[in-house]
Every structure is written in C-alpha cells, then in structure tokens.
Design an enzyme around this catalytic site. Structure first.
Site, PDB file in Angstrom:
ATOM      1  N   SER A  18       0.734  -1.076   0.157  1.00  0.00           N
ATOM      2  CA  SER A  18       0.170   0.084   0.031  1.00  0.00           C
ATOM      3  C   SER A  18       0.819   1.127  -0.094  1.00  0.00           C
ATOM      4  O   SER A  18       1.884   1.426   0.691  1.00  0.00           O
ATOM      5  CB  SER A  18      -0.887  -0.057   1.190  1.00  0.00           C
ATOM      6  N   LYS A  70     -13.850  -3.851   4.493  1.00  0.00           N
ATOM      7  CA  LYS A  70     -14.327  -2.578   4.436  1.00  0.00           C
ATOM      8  C   LYS A  70     -15.814  -2.875   4.930  1.00  0.00           C
ATOM      9  O   LYS A  70     -16.547  -2.068   5.746  1.00  0.00           O
ATOM     10  CB  LYS A  70     -14.689  -2.143   3.302  1.00  0.00           C
ATOM     11  N   ASP A 106     -14.180   7.084   0.301  1.00  0.00           N
ATOM     12  CA  ASP A 106     -13.890   6.416  -1.212  1.00  0.00           C
ATOM     13  C   ASP A 106     -15.031   7.200  -2.040  1.00  0.00           C
ATOM     14  O   ASP A 106     -14.616   7.558  -3.161  1.00  0.00           O
ATOM     15  CB  ASP A 106     -14.283   5.059  -1.198  1.00  0.00           C
ATOM     16  N   GLY A 132     -17.592  -4.802  -7.135  1.00  0.00           N
ATOM     17  CA  GLY A 132     -17.064  -5.203  -5.812  1.00  0.00           C
ATOM     18  C   GLY A 132     -17.104  -4.054  -5.035  1.00  0.00           C
ATOM     19  O   GLY A 132     -18.026  -3.110  -5.727  1.00  0.00           O
ATOM     20  N   MET A 225      -9.427   2.962 -12.035  1.00  0.00           N
ATOM     21  CA  MET A 225      -9.350   3.047 -10.712  1.00  0.00           C
ATOM     22  C   MET A 225      -7.959   2.466 -10.448  1.00  0.00           C
ATOM     23  O   MET A 225      -7.335   2.664  -9.422  1.00  0.00           O
ATOM     24  CB  MET A 225     -10.395   2.367  -9.915  1.00  0.00           C
TER      25      MET A 225
HETATM   26  P1  NAP Z   1     -13.196  -6.363  -5.396  1.00  0.00           P
HETATM   27  O1  NAP Z   1     -14.367  -6.255  -4.151  1.00  0.00           O
HETATM   28  O2  NAP Z   1     -12.371  -7.743  -5.466  1.00  0.00           O
HETATM   29  O3  NAP Z   1     -14.135  -6.274  -6.719  1.00  0.00           O
HETATM   30  C1  NAP Z   1     -13.389  -6.424  -8.004  1.00  0.00           C
HETATM   31  C2  NAP Z   1     -14.485  -6.702  -9.142  1.00  0.00           C
HETATM   32  O4  NAP Z   1     -13.846  -6.849 -10.545  1.00  0.00           O
HETATM   33  C3  NAP Z   1     -15.371  -7.875  -8.917  1.00  0.00           C
HETATM   34  O5  NAP Z   1     -16.878  -7.479  -9.448  1.00  0.00           O
HETATM   35  C4  NAP Z   1     -14.617  -8.846  -9.801  1.00  0.00           C
HETATM   36  O6  NAP Z   1     -15.678  -9.705 -10.609  1.00  0.00           O
HETATM   37  C5  NAP Z   1     -14.226  -8.100 -11.092  1.00  0.00           C
HETATM   38  N1  NAP Z   1     -13.121  -8.764 -11.769  1.00  0.00           N
HETATM   39  C6  NAP Z   1     -11.943  -9.020 -11.216  1.00  0.00           C
HETATM   40  N2  NAP Z   1     -11.162  -9.427 -12.182  1.00  0.00           N
HETATM   41  C7  NAP Z   1     -12.060  -9.564 -13.406  1.00  0.00           C
HETATM   42  C8  NAP Z   1     -11.679  -9.899 -14.842  1.00  0.00           C
HETATM   43  N3  NAP Z   1     -10.547 -10.554 -15.203  1.00  0.00           N
HETATM   44  N4  NAP Z   1     -12.608  -9.712 -15.701  1.00  0.00           N
HETATM   45  C9  NAP Z   1     -13.760  -9.200 -15.219  1.00  0.00           C
HETATM   46  N5  NAP Z   1     -14.129  -8.725 -13.979  1.00  0.00           N
HETATM   47  C10 NAP Z   1     -13.339  -8.902 -12.998  1.00  0.00           C
HETATM   48  O7  NAP Z   1     -12.124  -5.215  -5.486  1.00  0.00           O
HETATM   49  P2  NAP Z   1     -12.693  -3.469  -5.198  1.00  0.00           P
HETATM   50  O8  NAP Z   1     -12.132  -3.148  -3.865  1.00  0.00           O
HETATM   51  O9  NAP Z   1     -13.851  -3.355  -5.843  1.00  0.00           O
HETATM   52  O10 NAP Z   1     -11.342  -2.917  -6.208  1.00  0.00           O
HETATM   53  C11 NAP Z   1     -11.279  -3.153  -7.609  1.00  0.00           C
HETATM   54  C12 NAP Z   1     -10.153  -2.351  -8.192  1.00  0.00           C
HETATM   55  O11 NAP Z   1     -10.141  -1.027  -7.859  1.00  0.00           O
HETATM   56  C13 NAP Z   1      -8.908  -2.727  -7.612  1.00  0.00           C
HETATM   57  O12 NAP Z   1      -7.911  -2.889  -8.702  1.00  0.00           O
HETATM   58  C14 NAP Z   1      -8.348  -1.800  -6.523  1.00  0.00           C
HETATM   59  O13 NAP Z   1      -7.038  -1.747  -6.451  1.00  0.00           O
HETATM   60  C15 NAP Z   1      -8.970  -0.666  -7.385  1.00  0.00           C
HETATM   61  N6  NAP Z   1      -9.323   0.639  -6.289  1.00  0.00           N
HETATM   62  C16 NAP Z   1      -8.846   1.703  -6.353  1.00  0.00           C
HETATM   63  C17 NAP Z   1      -8.888   2.617  -5.309  1.00  0.00           C
HETATM   64  C18 NAP Z   1      -8.124   4.008  -5.793  1.00  0.00           C
HETATM   65  O14 NAP Z   1      -8.206   4.900  -4.731  1.00  0.00           O
HETATM   66  N7  NAP Z   1      -7.646   4.268  -7.094  1.00  0.00           N
HETATM   67  C19 NAP Z   1      -9.752   2.588  -4.601  1.00  0.00           C
HETATM   68  C20 NAP Z   1     -10.499   1.340  -4.453  1.00  0.00           C
HETATM   69  C21 NAP Z   1     -10.113   0.132  -5.191  1.00  0.00           C
HETATM   70  P3  NAP Z   1     -16.112 -10.980  -9.569  1.00  0.00           P
HETATM   71  O15 NAP Z   1     -17.024 -10.610  -8.672  1.00  0.00           O
HETATM   72  O16 NAP Z   1     -16.823 -12.053 -10.717  1.00  0.00           O
HETATM   73  O17 NAP Z   1     -14.782 -11.777  -9.167  1.00  0.00           O
END
Ligand code: NAP
Length: 287
Positions: A18, A70, A106, A132, A225
């Site tokens: 992180s 979370k 967020d 997610g 993101m």
């Molecule tokens: P999460 O709860 O694990 O959700 C990820 C989502 O992406 C789920 O819907 C998952 O689908 C889908 N997914 C994963 N791999 C995939 C693929 N190959 N093809 C299609 N869909 C796929 O994660 P999250 O917390 O929402 O975070 C998502 C992303 O945003 C991460 O990369 C995280 O680092 C980034 N993020 C960035 C910030 C920022 O401040 N910039 C803040 C938060 C998150 P399934 O449910 O089908 O597995």
C-alpha cells in the site's frame, strides 16, 4: 517516534504494497504533526473485533480499512457517517475519545476528479466495469453528485452482482442496470466509463483491457481505478481514442485527503504528497 506520537494504520490483508503509509507519513512530516501511519495485516477476519477492541484500549488514533474488511468492521464500530451507512462499507475509522466512528471517503474521493465534468454527466448514461467494493462507492458517488440517466454495471457474473447490490444497502432508487461484460455495445453511449476491476494492474495475468478498444471515442471520460502502473493499457487505449482520461491515483489521493482531515483536522499538503507518490510509483516502473 516520540512518546506523544499518535498511531494511525491500515487494516487489510496482505497490504504491505500500500501507498497509504507514504501518503500520510509524508503529509504528517510536512505539517510537523506527531502521527505515525503503519500497516496492520490481519489474516483472519475473526480477529477484526479483537483488533478494534485493542485499538480502543491502546488509544490508536484511527485507521484506513481496505480489502477485504471494509464491510467486516461495520458491526464493531460505535457509529457510522451517512456515507458509510449508505453502502455499509467503511474505509476510514476515527477514534473519538474511545468511540470508533466509521466513515467512507472513497465516495467523495472517487467523485472529486469528475466534478469539473458534472454538467456534462447529468442526464447521461455512465458505466462501471466490475461490481466489488470500489464499484459500490462509484455507484453511490454517481447517485449523490451527478444525477446520471442510467448506471450500467458491466460484470462477468450478473447473479453475484445483483446479490452484492441487494446486500449493500445502496439506494434502491438508483438507476442501476446490470449487464454482462461480454455484451458491452451500450458502453459506446456512456459519458463515463469506470474500470473498477483489477484488470490492468501490474503483474496481473488477466487480459489487459476490461473492454474492447473499439468502444472508446472522444466523447467519453475513461476513469481507471487502477493506479499502478499509472499508464494502464486502458488509459493508453483511451488516450489513443481521444477520450478524456482520469487515473486511479486521483481517487487514491482524493480519499486520502479526506481521511487525513478526519483524523488531524488539517488539510493535506496535496501537491507535495502527490509529488512524493509519483516519484515512488515512477521508481517502480520498469525502465
Ligand atoms: P473487489 O471487491 O475484489 O471487486 C473486483 C471486481 O472486479 C469484481 O466484480 C470482480 O468480479 C471483477 N473482476 C476481477 N477480475 C476480473 C476480470 N478478469 N474480468 C472481469 N471482472 C473482473 O475489488 P475492489 O475493492 O472493488 O477494487 C477493484 C479495483 O479498484 C482494484 O484494482 C483496486 O485496487 C482498485 N481500487 C482503487 C482505488 C483507488 O483509490 N484508486 C480504490 C479502491 C479500489 P467477480 O466478482 O466476478 O470476481
């Protein structure tokens, strides 16, 4: 650290990567605040309650909370802000004289870099790839600040996405439609496309783009993101297509600014923090 140093930390699992310690420790040093921000990796969700009780006993000043906790922390907090309650998810905890208050920065952090485009988003369709925790924050942000006509959620598992929305407590009046990721034609009509999947993250073996580059055009704002690498394959494809791009680093900084103010009551020195963060990320890019 001096005797009076206050402790802040990130609660997550396997989150040594992180950037939050860098962000918050840089900000505290620049402002001369006696806080130290560290990482608390918790492997077992059953330990979250004990961890929060310990935090009260030890007088830890506050936390960020990330994947996968979370939602897990919510039942063990003394109160929630309106934003945290709206999606039953907390990314920031403030210890207010022994009471742990959960916030969600967020939502506003996601919205901040889109605000200059607010008028052009109102009444238009927007899309989010993924369903997610990050997608939930984006849905709530679109609803609160941008009044879109429709929020299209592109997912690989419609049933799972539908259950997540159902359980999340998000505003049921939000105009959300769940669409299969392999049927993405409607993305062309969207003013904003958000990648809320990890696709494009450094070192991931997934396909590099969450959607076909043919769907991208200059009338869109593409918001990835993912922030490591900074120029994800999606950001590069969007730039080539003439779309406006927003990097996930803006959300990362946006949510951190708000958490920092909740803990310290001070404004983060954002320009200097951004510089330190970019330096760190650039240092990790392959040359
Ligand atoms: P999460 O709860 O694990 O959700 C990820 C989502 O992406 C789920 O819907 C998952 O689908 C889908 N997914 C994963 N791999 C995939 C693929 N190959 N093809 C299609 N869909 C796929 O994660 P999250 O917390 O929402 O975070 C998502 C992303 O945003 C991460 O990369 C995280 O680092 C980034 N993020 C960035 C910030 C920022 O401040 N910039 C803040 C938060 C998150 P399934 O449910 O089908 O597995």
């Amino acid at each position: 650290m001096t005797k009076a140093t206050k402790i802040l930390g990130l609660i997550g699992r396997a989150v040594d990567y992180s950037y939050s310690p860098l962000i918050h420790n840089t900000a505290c040093q620049l402002l001369g605040l006696s806080y130290h921000y560290t990482v608390f990796n918790i492997a077992d969700p059953c330990m979250i309650h004990d961890a929060l009780l310990g935090a009260k006993a030890l007088g830890i000043a506050g936390f960020n909370v990330t994947i996968p906790y979370k939602k897990t922390v919510v039942p063990f907090l003394d109160n929630l802000s309106g934003e945290a309650a709206s999606i039953h998810a907390v990314n920031t905890i403030v210890n207010e004289q022994g009471r742990l208050i959960g916030h969600n920065t967020d939502i506003a952090g996601f919205a901040a870099p889109l605000l200059p485009y607010r008028e052009s988003i109102r009444g238009k369709a927007v899309s989010i790839c993924g369903a997610g925790g990050a997608a939930l924050a984006a849905i709530e942000a679109f609803n609160r600040f941008f009044a879109p006509k429709e929020i299209l959620l592109f997912v690989r598992d419609q049933q799972k996405a539908s259950s997540l929305l159902e359980e999340s407590g998000h505003d049921k009046s939000a105009p959300v439609t769940i669409v299969r990721l392999d049927d993405p034609a409607k993305i062309k009509e969207c003013r904003v496309i958000v990648n809320a999947t990890p696709i494009g993250t450094r070192g991931s073996n997934d396909s590099p783009l969450p959607l076909d580059r043919e769907l991208l055009h200059p009338g869109q704002i593409v918001y990835d993101m993912v922030y490591n690498p900074l120029d994800t394959p999606l950001m590069r494809a969007a730039q080539l297509a003439g779309a406006t791009t927003i990097s996930g680093i803006e959300m990362l900084i946006g949510q951190a600014e708000r958490s920092f103010t909740l803990w310290s009551g001070m404004q983060m020195p954002t320009t200097a923090v951004r510089e330190a963060l970019l330096q760190e990320i650039h240092g990790q890019q392959p040359r």
